[in-house]
Design a protein around this motif. Sequence first.
Motif, PDB file in Angstrom:
ATOM      1  N   LYS A 185       0.831  -1.196   0.000  1.00  0.00           N
ATOM      2  CA  LYS A 185       0.000   0.000   0.000  1.00  0.00           C
ATOM      3  C   LYS A 185       0.867   1.246   0.000  1.00  0.00           C
ATOM      4  N   ASN A 186       1.963   1.201   0.751  1.00  0.00           N
ATOM      5  CA  ASN A 186       2.882   2.344   0.793  1.00  0.00           C
ATOM      6  C   ASN A 186       3.514   2.599  -0.572  1.00  0.00           C
ATOM      7  N   TYR A 187       3.891   1.551  -1.269  1.00  0.00           N
ATOM      8  CA  TYR A 187       4.520   1.720  -2.571  1.00  0.00           C
ATOM      9  C   TYR A 187       3.521   2.266  -3.592  1.00  0.00           C
ATOM     10  N   ASN A 188       2.268   1.844  -3.484  1.00  0.00           N
ATOM     11  CA  ASN A 188       1.245   2.365  -4.373  1.00  0.00           C
ATOM     12  C   ASN A 188       0.998   3.848  -4.106  1.00  0.00           C
ATOM     13  N   GLN A 189       1.002   4.216  -2.830  1.00  0.00           N
ATOM     14  CA  GLN A 189       0.823   5.613  -2.462  1.00  0.00           C
ATOM     15  C   GLN A 189       1.986   6.461  -2.970  1.00  0.00           C
ATOM     16  N   LEU A 190       3.180   5.883  -2.955  1.00  0.00           N
ATOM     17  CA  LEU A 190       4.361   6.590  -3.450  1.00  0.00           C
ATOM     18  C   LEU A 190       4.224   6.887  -4.942  1.00  0.00           C
ATOM     19  N   TRP A 191       3.685   5.935  -5.708  1.00  0.00           N
ATOM     20  CA  TRP A 191       3.487   6.180  -7.145  1.00  0.00           C
ATOM     21  C   TRP A 191       2.517   7.341  -7.356  1.00  0.00           C
ATOM     22  N   LYS A 192       1.416   7.327  -6.610  1.00  0.00           N
ATOM     23  CA  LYS A 192       0.414   8.376  -6.786  1.00  0.00           C
ATOM     24  C   LYS A 192       0.982   9.751  -6.423  1.00  0.00           C
ATOM     25  N   GLN A 193       1.787   9.800  -5.370  1.00  0.00           N
ATOM     26  CA  GLN A 193       2.401  11.072  -4.995  1.00  0.00           C
ATOM     27  C   GLN A 193       3.387  11.532  -6.063  1.00  0.00           C
ATOM     28  N   SER A 194       4.080  10.580  -6.657  1.00  0.00           N
ATOM     29  CA  SER A 194       5.044  10.920  -7.710  1.00  0.00           C
ATOM     30  C   SER A 194       4.336  11.467  -8.948  1.00  0.00           C
ATOM     31  N   GLN A 224       5.566  19.512 -12.575  1.00  0.00           N
ATOM     32  CA  GLN A 224       6.794  19.634 -13.372  1.00  0.00           C
ATOM     33  C   GLN A 224       8.047  19.447 -12.523  1.00  0.00           C
ATOM     34  N   GLU A 225       7.908  18.749 -11.412  1.00  0.00           N
ATOM     35  CA  GLU A 225       9.051  18.369 -10.582  1.00  0.00           C
ATOM     36  C   GLU A 225       9.499  16.977 -11.035  1.00  0.00           C
ATOM     37  N   TYR A 226      10.048  16.936 -12.239  1.00  0.00           N
ATOM     38  CA  TYR A 226      10.269  15.671 -12.917  1.00  0.00           C
ATOM     39  C   TYR A 226      11.311  14.783 -12.244  1.00  0.00           C
ATOM     40  N   LEU A 227      12.393  15.351 -11.761  1.00  0.00           N
ATOM     41  CA  LEU A 227      13.432  14.538 -11.132  1.00  0.00           C
ATOM     42  C   LEU A 227      12.930  13.902  -9.837  1.00  0.00           C
ATOM     43  N   ILE A 228      12.173  14.680  -9.065  1.00  0.00           N
ATOM     44  CA  ILE A 228      11.609  14.149  -7.827  1.00  0.00           C
ATOM     45  C   ILE A 228      10.597  13.053  -8.145  1.00  0.00           C
ATOM     46  N   ALA A 229       9.774  13.306  -9.172  1.00  0.00           N
ATOM     47  CA  ALA A 229       8.783  12.317  -9.574  1.00  0.00           C
ATOM     48  C   ALA A 229       9.452  11.035 -10.053  1.00  0.00           C
ATOM     49  N   MET A 230      10.519  11.181 -10.827  1.00  0.00           N
ATOM     50  CA  MET A 230      11.208  10.007 -11.366  1.00  0.00           C
ATOM     51  C   MET A 230      11.792   9.148 -10.254  1.00  0.00           C
ATOM     52  N   GLU A 231      12.352   9.796  -9.262  1.00  0.00           N
ATOM     53  CA  GLU A 231      12.901   9.059  -8.121  1.00  0.00           C
ATOM     54  C   GLU A 231      11.798   8.272  -7.414  1.00  0.00           C
ATOM     55  N   GLY A 232      10.624   8.885  -7.288  1.00  0.00           N
ATOM     56  CA  GLY A 232       9.499   8.209  -6.653  1.00  0.00           C
ATOM     57  C   GLY A 232       8.997   7.029  -7.477  1.00  0.00           C
ATOM     58  N   PHE A 233       8.911   7.207  -8.797  1.00  0.00           N
ATOM     59  CA  PHE A 233       8.486   6.106  -9.656  1.00  0.00           C
ATOM     60  C   PHE A 233       9.411   4.902  -9.479  1.00  0.00           C
ATOM     61  N   GLN A 234      10.706   5.157  -9.490  1.00  0.00           N
ATOM     62  CA  GLN A 234      11.669   4.069  -9.383  1.00  0.00           C
ATOM     63  C   GLN A 234      11.602   3.384  -8.021  1.00  0.00           C
ATOM     64  N   ARG A 235      11.435   4.159  -6.972  1.00  0.00           N
ATOM     65  CA  ARG A 235      11.329   3.567  -5.636  1.00  0.00           C
ATOM     66  C   ARG A 235      10.069   2.713  -5.511  1.00  0.00           C
ATOM     67  N   SER A 236       8.970   3.162  -6.112  1.00  0.00           N
ATOM     68  CA  SER A 236       7.717   2.408  -6.010  1.00  0.00           C
ATOM     69  C   SER A 236       7.797   1.078  -6.751  1.00  0.00           C
ATOM     70  N   LEU A 237       8.679   0.987  -7.760  1.00  0.00           N
ATOM     71  CA  LEU A 237       8.810  -0.241  -8.539  1.00  0.00           C
ATOM     72  C   LEU A 237       9.979  -1.114  -8.098  1.00  0.00           C
ATOM     73  N   GLN A 238      10.751  -0.645  -7.122  1.00  0.00           N
ATOM     74  CA  GLN A 238      11.935  -1.388  -6.696  1.00  0.00           C
ATOM     75  C   GLN A 238      11.621  -2.811  -6.232  1.00  0.00           C
ATOM     76  N   PRO A 239      10.537  -3.040  -5.458  1.00  0.00           N
ATOM     77  CA  PRO A 239      10.248  -4.416  -5.037  1.00  0.00           C
ATOM     78  C   PRO A 239      10.066  -5.366  -6.219  1.00  0.00           C
ATOM     79  N   PHE A 240       9.487  -4.866  -7.290  1.00  0.00           N
ATOM     80  CA  PHE A 240       9.253  -5.713  -8.452  1.00  0.00           C
ATOM     81  C   PHE A 240      10.563  -6.014  -9.182  1.00  0.00           C
ATOM     82  N   SER A 241      11.475  -5.034  -9.224  1.00  0.00           N
ATOM     83  CA  SER A 241      12.788  -5.272  -9.825  1.00  0.00           C
ATOM     84  C   SER A 241      13.537  -6.348  -9.054  1.00  0.00           C
ATOM     85  N   SER A 242      13.460  -6.274  -7.727  1.00  0.00           N
ATOM     86  CA  SER A 242      14.133  -7.266  -6.884  1.00  0.00           C
ATOM     87  C   SER A 242      13.517  -8.646  -7.079  1.00  0.00           C
TER      88      SER A 242
END
Length: 533
Positions: free
Chosen positions: A135-144, A151-169
């Motif tokens: 649920k936390n990771y899903n919330q992180l995507w929505k915030q990103s 237009q805070e693209y770098l901050i958003a990109m960091e959030g997108f990647q963090r929200s998908l990290q569990p799936f990469s692992s």
Amino acid sequence: MTAKPPHNGLEVSQANFSLFTSWQMCDACGLPPHVIPIVRDGDGRPQTKKLLTCSGCKSAAYHDATCQRSHWTSGHKKECKELKSALRPLNDLLTWYAKYEEARSSFSDNCTDCKRVTTWWDQHDFDGMDASKFKNYNQLWKQSVQNWKKQEYLIAMEGFQRSLQPFSSAWETYITSTRAESKVIARKYIEDDKYSKFIEQSFILARRLLFCSYCELDGGQVDIARDRMVQCISILITIFEPSLVKHESTIELMDDAWMELMLSMEEIPQHRAIARHVAKLAILTHSCRWTDPMQRPGYMARCPLKSIPHTATEKHPQWCTTLEQNWESIVKEYKKLASHNLQSFSDVGSGERGSGHDDHKVVTGTSWKEYVLFGTGAKNSDADAPLTKGLLRKHVPDAVSLAEQGGGEVIFSRLAPKTRIEAHCGPTNLRWTAHLGLVIPGDGSKCRIRVGMQWHSWEPGKILLFDDSFEHEVHNDTDEERVVLLLRVWHPELSGKPAMRNEFLMEAMVKKEEAVNKRYHPPLQPKLRLLGF
């Protein structure tokens, strides 16, 4: 009521779901496969000995060990390492598919309410990953997404990647595990709504993976992006089921993922050979309009158009003969234009015309220059080349209309000595390309063009007619320049069908615009709920 088990839309065996192997040229000597003496096929044609493939990169082919050693010492040793690294995501996908097929075949076909599937992205496959963390990771995507809209693209990109990290692992763990350790889960499909929800949630995850890969490619994080694309494809292969409403959406998304993966290979010169592997796998999933790994344009007409890499001279239309009969007058006009307006010739891909903005990326050597006769960048009058323009308007009106509609300019094309145009595919199969030889170096073996698997040489006053949606490349290894009159015409099956042509051209433009928009609008709705039943 029980839900039907997932139906695999591939309908292809694990053995066939493999890399491209139809190499037709030795990378060491540049010659085709050797003919086997006496042996002939069922049609009486001589059979050829299949080329050997490099065991490391799977992207170079040879007649024998001697050719392979020669190519290795001349530079392939370094190239092989680079290609092998770029091939890794595809090898990971093949590894996943082997386990996927093993899981699917482990249950009896008589079982109607259960199926063994590999859902590497399922929450139950994560050690210690409970519902609250998801649920936390899903919330992180929505915030990103909100940061992206600000237009805070770098901050958003960091959030997108963090929200998908569990799936990469999870993907890495699954791919690197042995068959005995791989997490293959027996599922029991109970209520239809739970199964449908699983499909929908998995589809949204696939969309997020692909969008994040767009951002990473644009940011130069190529390796990470390619990993996400194959993860996306694996999910879509798993959930593909023609009976579902989202069938077309699944196909479209998978097509987008394959296209982006292929383009990521073609964008890097050292990786272009791997584009053939991507195209072959894409064709096997039936999610794209490609039918030949050597023909992979960005847009393929939805109704099949006859695919011929090169058209033989005896099958040329009449306008080819007319231009050939007037070639001496055309070349005189070109030389006069070049001697007085050399500054009007611009570098191909310089952005001074409506199409081909990326053409400069495939040029190596001195230069590739052009003078636009019709299309964006052309002069408003015929004063610069009255005879050539007059001939084209009268005898090849298709070329003029196509250029004026943005389908490809008509140009005088000058390729400088010691210059090459690397292998690439044109943007669409709606058109064919013609080259009228004007100034051609004497040594045809060093100034030539490959279309598909065959090499051809130009002749002064003769036309080469080919489909540039097939992979093609040009070599001018001489000390002379090569000049041709280059024009595009509608595919002959579209000749005399203006309504169909306009429909396809409009569709191609819409799809191009949609492809751009997808890169700038992160997916949010519907919400991604917890995976699993």
